[in-house]
Motif scaffolding. Structure first.
Motif, PDB file in Angstrom:
ATOM      1  N   LEU A   1       0.818  -1.211   0.000  1.00 44.64           N
ATOM      2  CA  LEU A   1       0.000   0.000   0.000  1.00 44.64           C
ATOM      3  C   LEU A   1       0.856   1.266   0.000  1.00 44.64           C
ATOM      4  N   GLU A   2       1.966   1.248   0.744  1.00 49.07           N
ATOM      5  CA  GLU A   2       2.797   2.440   0.827  1.00 49.07           C
ATOM      6  C   GLU A   2       3.629   2.665  -0.430  1.00 49.07           C
ATOM      7  N   ARG A   3       3.714   1.665  -1.318  1.00 46.55           N
ATOM      8  CA  ARG A   3       4.547   1.796  -2.518  1.00 46.55           C
ATOM      9  C   ARG A   3       3.740   2.091  -3.774  1.00 46.55           C
ATOM     10  N   VAL A   4       2.427   2.160  -3.637  1.00 44.80           N
ATOM     11  CA  VAL A   4       1.575   2.316  -4.807  1.00 44.80           C
ATOM     12  C   VAL A   4       1.933   3.568  -5.604  1.00 44.80           C
ATOM     13  N   PHE A   5       2.275   4.659  -4.902  1.00 47.34           N
ATOM     14  CA  PHE A   5       2.545   5.918  -5.582  1.00 47.34           C
ATOM     15  C   PHE A   5       4.020   6.112  -5.901  1.00 47.34           C
TER      16      PHE A   5
ATOM     17  N   ARG B   1       4.588  -1.057 -10.278  1.00 43.06           N
ATOM     18  CA  ARG B   1       3.424  -1.662 -10.910  1.00 43.06           C
ATOM     19  C   ARG B   1       2.801  -2.778 -10.079  1.00 43.06           C
ATOM     20  N   GLY B   2       3.455  -3.182  -9.019  1.00 40.68           N
ATOM     21  CA  GLY B   2       2.924  -4.295  -8.251  1.00 40.68           C
ATOM     22  C   GLY B   2       3.157  -5.625  -8.928  1.00 40.68           C
ATOM     23  N   ASP B   3       4.091  -5.673  -9.892  1.00 42.14           N
ATOM     24  CA  ASP B   3       4.414  -6.901 -10.613  1.00 42.14           C
ATOM     25  C   ASP B   3       5.846  -7.267 -10.271  1.00 42.14           C
ATOM     26  N   GLU B   4       6.033  -8.381  -9.599  1.00 41.72           N
ATOM     27  CA  GLU B   4       7.373  -8.733  -9.124  1.00 41.72           C
ATOM     28  C   GLU B   4       8.344  -8.998 -10.273  1.00 41.72           C
ATOM     29  N   GLN B   5       7.812  -9.283 -11.474  1.00 42.63           N
ATOM     30  CA  GLN B   5       8.705  -9.513 -12.601  1.00 42.63           C
ATOM     31  C   GLN B   5       9.163  -8.208 -13.240  1.00 42.63           C
ATOM     32  N   ARG B   6       8.410  -7.117 -12.977  1.00 41.99           N
ATOM     33  CA  ARG B   6       8.738  -5.848 -13.590  1.00 41.99           C
ATOM     34  C   ARG B   6       9.199  -4.816 -12.582  1.00 41.99           C
ATOM     35  N   THR B   7       8.831  -5.008 -11.338  1.00 39.82           N
ATOM     36  CA  THR B   7       9.159  -4.021 -10.322  1.00 39.82           C
ATOM     37  C   THR B   7      10.097  -4.629  -9.302  1.00 39.82           C
ATOM     38  N   PRO B   8      11.360  -4.231  -9.248  1.00 42.41           N
ATOM     39  CA  PRO B   8      12.262  -4.776  -8.232  1.00 42.41           C
ATOM     40  C   PRO B   8      11.845  -4.340  -6.856  1.00 42.41           C
ATOM     41  N   VAL B   9      11.747  -5.283  -5.928  1.00 39.85           N
ATOM     42  CA  VAL B   9      11.356  -4.987  -4.559  1.00 39.85           C
ATOM     43  C   VAL B   9      12.426  -5.520  -3.633  1.00 39.85           C
ATOM     44  N   PRO B  10      12.558  -4.943  -2.421  1.00 40.87           N
ATOM     45  CA  PRO B  10      13.525  -5.440  -1.472  1.00 40.87           C
ATOM     46  C   PRO B  10      13.232  -6.876  -1.093  1.00 40.87           C
ATOM     47  N   ALA B  11      14.262  -7.551  -0.595  1.00 43.50           N
ATOM     48  CA  ALA B  11      14.087  -8.948  -0.230  1.00 43.50           C
ATOM     49  C   ALA B  11      13.082  -9.124   0.875  1.00 43.50           C
ATOM     50  N   SER B  12      12.916  -8.107   1.702  1.00 44.08           N
ATOM     51  CA  SER B  12      11.993  -8.205   2.816  1.00 44.08           C
ATOM     52  C   SER B  12      10.569  -7.911   2.423  1.00 44.08           C
ATOM     53  N   ALA B  13      10.367  -7.413   1.182  1.00 44.46           N
ATOM     54  CA  ALA B  13       9.014  -7.061   0.779  1.00 44.46           C
ATOM     55  C   ALA B  13       8.256  -8.301   0.390  1.00 44.46           C
ATOM     56  N   SER B  14       6.945  -8.134   0.321  1.00 50.84           N
ATOM     57  CA  SER B  14       6.092  -9.262  -0.024  1.00 50.84           C
ATOM     58  C   SER B  14       6.342  -9.689  -1.450  1.00 50.84           C
ATOM     59  N   GLY B  15       6.341 -10.956  -1.698  1.00 52.36           N
ATOM     60  CA  GLY B  15       6.585 -11.456  -3.036  1.00 52.36           C
ATOM     61  C   GLY B  15       5.347 -11.560  -3.870  1.00 52.36           C
ATOM     62  N   SER B  16       4.172 -11.351  -3.304  1.00 52.13           N
ATOM     63  CA  SER B  16       2.942 -11.465  -4.056  1.00 52.13           C
ATOM     64  C   SER B  16       2.765 -10.272  -4.946  1.00 52.13           C
ATOM     65  N   ALA B  17       2.117 -10.444  -6.071  1.00 50.57           N
ATOM     66  CA  ALA B  17       1.854  -9.355  -6.996  1.00 50.57           C
ATOM     67  C   ALA B  17       0.560  -8.683  -6.622  1.00 50.57           C
ATOM     68  N   SER B  18       0.561  -7.366  -6.771  1.00 43.95           N
ATOM     69  CA  SER B  18      -0.630  -6.595  -6.442  1.00 43.95           C
ATOM     70  C   SER B  18      -1.627  -6.685  -7.559  1.00 43.95           C
TER      71      SER B  18
ATOM     72  N   GLN C   1      -3.957  16.070  -0.316  1.00 39.60           N
ATOM     73  CA  GLN C   1      -3.471  14.768   0.128  1.00 39.60           C
ATOM     74  C   GLN C   1      -4.088  13.683  -0.740  1.00 39.60           C
ATOM     75  N   ILE C   2      -3.312  12.634  -0.991  1.00 38.36           N
ATOM     76  CA  ILE C   2      -3.795  11.502  -1.768  1.00 38.36           C
ATOM     77  C   ILE C   2      -3.414  10.221  -1.043  1.00 38.36           C
ATOM     78  N   GLY C   3      -4.285   9.238  -1.089  1.00 39.63           N
ATOM     79  CA  GLY C   3      -4.025   7.975  -0.402  1.00 39.63           C
ATOM     80  C   GLY C   3      -4.850   6.862  -1.000  1.00 39.63           C
ATOM     81  N   VAL C   4      -4.591   5.655  -0.556  1.00 41.77           N
ATOM     82  CA  VAL C   4      -5.310   4.488  -1.046  1.00 41.77           C
ATOM     83  C   VAL C   4      -5.598   3.557   0.115  1.00 41.77           C
ATOM     84  N   THR C   5      -6.773   2.977   0.127  1.00 43.40           N
ATOM     85  CA  THR C   5      -7.173   2.001   1.137  1.00 43.40           C
ATOM     86  C   THR C   5      -7.894   0.851   0.445  1.00 43.40           C
ATOM     87  N   ASN C   6      -7.822  -0.297   1.063  1.00 51.45           N
ATOM     88  CA  ASN C   6      -8.560  -1.447   0.552  1.00 51.45           C
ATOM     89  C   ASN C   6     -10.011  -1.390   0.998  1.00 51.45           C
ATOM     90  N   VAL C   7     -10.916  -1.727   0.074  1.00 54.15           N
ATOM     91  CA  VAL C   7     -12.339  -1.822   0.378  1.00 54.15           C
ATOM     92  C   VAL C   7     -12.817  -3.198  -0.071  1.00 54.15           C
TER      93      VAL C   7
END
Length: 391
Positions: free
Chosen positions: A318-322, A327-344, A369-375
């Motif tokens: 959620l904090e990385r969306v902006f 993109r939330g795609d682990e094949q296209r977006t490099p994420v730290p090793a500690s980050a979740s491996g699931s794709a958004s 202000q801009i933000g995102v939450t799950n519904v």
């Protein structure tokens, strides 16, 4: 003025000058020593001058031995008191100075002090210590932002390299095919090339817009913008896109004639909302609904929310969306090793993953202000902007 008085004044003046010269010489010798030592010397000098002057005055006026001892003992105890207080004051100032020096050496670091400045130091040094601590925190935060921006810049270069390499390779292949005469459908190849060029132009435009927003340029001339009308216009422009994707696009506004106006640039705000709506349509499954809602908060701020049916975003993302290029795609977006491996289920709109980053830049440039939450079934992107100031 009688003779005794003149004698006392002369002796006092003489011994004061003598002690002043000696005290100044001693202070000069200890000028590079601790502040505590110089304060003790400065406190003892007037006491020594008083003792010498009184001693000579007592002898000159032939005061009784008993009275002389009373006066001398009184001055001696006063001198001891002055010495003790000067030592204590010197200790406080030295302690405060050491604390100030330590905090100066730690400026810009992430060191967290175990306690604040002691209440025993003078108020001026305590205030200076607090100011240094606030400066340290600001510098540490600035360094953290600088590191984050540098990491974001590197990611952006990697993303753009990927997004430009693929279409350029396609253009080269089509151009070589046309040159060798192996492509029969020449008009189709030309349409493909034009479509690829348009996509690359969109990437460059997004980069330029993001660079302009990040450069903190001079503010444009702004006017009152009705978010109600803006939302309806954006929904109308994206209606065909929604229908082609099998998604229903709905607009919800409060009843009444409130224009829900904000102060801003209509083109920038339109682009920000369009990015949010396009992103929502793109990641909503066919048969789903995208809702564009505008209303007014109790504090007077105007809120615009885009709710989609993307299935939600993992909490770790959620904090990385902006973030730029995310993109939330682990094949296209490099994420730290500690980050979740699931794709958004969702990510940045636009070919370069810059749509949501541009939307954030536009909103923040409008003091919003801009933000995102799950519904339930998706997520909601919310924008809050200050209303038009009353005249």
């Amino acid at each position: 003025m009688n003779r005794d008085t003149m004698t006392i004044l002369a002796l006092t003046t003489l011994w004061t000058l003598v002690v002043a010269v000696l005290g100044g010489a001693i202070l000069w010798q200890f000028r590079r020593r601790s502040l505590r030592v110089t304060m003790i010397v400065a406190a003892l000098a007037p006491m020594a001058a008083a003792l010498a002057a009184v001693l000579q005055s007592v002898r000159a006026m032939f005061i009784s031995e008993h009275d002389s001892w009373v006066v001398l003992w009184t001055l001696a105890f006063a001198a001891l008191l002055g010495l003790g207080m000067s030592v204590l004051l010197g200790h406080w100032i030295s302690k405060g100075s050491r604390d100030v020096g330590q905090r100066l050496r730690r400026l810009g670091t992430t060191y967290e002090p175990s306690d604040r400045s002691s209440g025993a130091v003078p108020a001026e040094l305590a205030a200076l210590t607090d100011e240094l601590e606030m400066t340290r925190q600001k510098l540490a935060a600035s360094h953290a932002r600088e590191r984050a921006l540098e990491a974001s810049r590197r990611e952006l270069v990697a993303f753009m390299s990927h997004d430009l390499r693929t279409p350029l390779a396609g253009l080269r292949a089509v151009a070589e095919g046309l040159e060798d005469g192996v492509i029969d459908d020449v008009p189709g190849a030309l349409r493909q090339m034009r479509s690829t060029v348009d996509r690359m132009t969109g990437l460059v435009d997004d980069l330029f817009e993001l660079s302009r927003l990040s450069a903190a340029a001079l503010p444009r001339k702004r006017s009152a913008v009705s978010l109600r009308e803006l939302a309806e216009d954006v929904a109308g422009e994206n209606g065909e896109h929604a229908r082609a994707s099998g998604v229903e696009l709905a607009v919800a506004t409060p009843s009444g004639d409130d224009r829900l106006a904000v102060q801003g640039d209509p083109d920038e705000l339109t682009r920000a909302v369009t990015n949010l709506v396009g992103n929502a349509i793109r990641h909503t499954e066919p048969g789903g609904t995208v809702t564009l809602m505008v209303d007014r908060e109790p504090d007077g701020r105007v809120r615009l929310a885009v709710t989609d049916g993307c299935g939600g975003i993992p909490a770790d993302d959620l904090e990385r969306v902006f973030d730029i290029g995310w993109r939330g795609d682990e094949q296209r977006t490099p994420v730290p090793a500690s980050a979740s491996g699931s794709a958004s289920a969702t990510g940045n709109s636009g070919g370069g993953g810059l749509g949501l980053a541009i939307a954030r830049g536009v909103v923040e440039s409008h003091d919003g202000q801009i933000g995102v939450t799950n519904v339930d079934g998706g997520c909601a992107f919310q924008i809050e902007l200050p209303p038009v100031a009353a005249h």
